[in-house]
Design an enzyme around this catalytic site. Sequence first.
Site, PDB file in Angstrom:
ATOM      1  NE  ARG A  76      31.868 -57.895 -30.545  1.00  0.00           N
ATOM      2  CZ  ARG A  76      31.418 -57.785 -31.801  1.00  0.00           C
ATOM      3  NH1 ARG A  76      32.071 -58.365 -32.795  1.00  0.00           N
ATOM      4  NH2 ARG A  76      30.330 -57.089 -32.078  1.00  0.00           N
ATOM      5  CG  HIS A  85      28.574 -61.181 -30.459  1.00  0.00           C
ATOM      6  ND1 HIS A  85      27.779 -62.288 -30.283  1.00  0.00           N
ATOM      7  CD2 HIS A  85      28.435 -60.435 -29.351  1.00  0.00           C
ATOM      8  CE1 HIS A  85      27.173 -62.198 -29.113  1.00  0.00           C
ATOM      9  NE2 HIS A  85      27.548 -61.090 -28.527  1.00  0.00           N
ATOM     10  CE1 TYR A 104      29.593 -55.900 -36.149  1.00  0.00           C
ATOM     11  CE2 TYR A 104      28.544 -57.815 -37.157  1.00  0.00           C
ATOM     12  CZ  TYR A 104      29.355 -57.268 -36.182  1.00  0.00           C
ATOM     13  OH  TYR A 104      29.940 -58.087 -35.242  1.00  0.00           O
TER      14      TYR A 104
END
Length: 379
Positions: free
Chosen positions: A274, A278, A287
């Site tokens: 990805r 998200h 992160y």
Amino acid sequence: MTSPDFLTDPATVRVLSPDGTFAPSPAAERYLPLIEALEDAELERLYRDMAVIRAFDQQATLLQRQGQLALWPPSFGQEAAQVGSAHAARPQDHVFPSYREHAVARVRGVDPIGIIRLMRGISHGGWNPWEERNGNTHIYTLVLGSQTLHATGFGMGLNFDGKTGSGDADKDEAVIVYYGDGASSEGDVHEAMVFAASYKSPTVFFLQNNQWAISVPVATQASAPFAARAAGYGIDSVRIDGNDVLASYAVARTALDEARDGRGPRAIEAVTYRRGAHTTSDDPTKYRTKDEEALWAERDPIARMRAYLLARGASEQFFADVDAEGEAVSADLRERIVTLDAPVPQSMFAHVYSEPHPLVDEQRRWLADYEASFEEGTA
């Protein structure tokens, strides 16, 4: 991140190397006849669908930032897994997406404005899955993993109705359900696989392992490849390079054919990435690292297929036409999104029950009275 052995694992099905070279892995050998049967126009169609839906996806992301959408889950980077598998399905097959399968929906015929209506918050579903033009594409499911149960049950129904295993590939039906590595940790997925294996539901479980369940890395969720889990249920499973559209097409085509033929469920783990957030409410810079993002950018599915097509002699005009189509789709989206009307409040009561329900009728009347009180100036 996925273990480095992913790129060299001979058991992973890969047809195109990251630089677009035709270099099948040992596991890909059995699928080569399906790929060799694809004509140039079909190969170009795979590229076109990936590139155009990326343009749509990026435009939708921008529109969310401008306040036109409540939320947007980007599909950036996952186009190969989705486009290849969607083209593998036959028209009579049924598709159960999660919530970022924008490429799948487009390939199956869903008007992208339907996805926009859903993410704008003016529709509960976005489109009618029973309209022929939508290619048996069921509505998005934002509850993680629940669609695997829906797909399994639907497949069991196909068996009960005698719509599988007749040997007529143009008539028999199968089901493909999409979910992610995060959803795979939900109990729903395990329950679905138990039922699918027990009742030979003609369901293909298509897991897109995009490396991150929001901010949780895949290593925290799985100490072994997801593909290995299916074996515990007695389901044949294959791991593929999810950024290789040819691998996705061939493996999904085979799995669907086997499921449609009455041989029970199949599972596919598509290892992809990805590249976007998200959802637009998320900040991936919190992160993951720039180095990681750069590494996966080098494995981009569209650049890979472009290099392959160029090596086969595709013209620059073809790529220019694809870029123009992407721009046209984006422009169309910008024009149509501002014409979408707010829903009629009473519509929230429609489709709750198939038969009249006294409690719903009472709620409908209460809302009507409440709204009327504003019109009369007494509220």
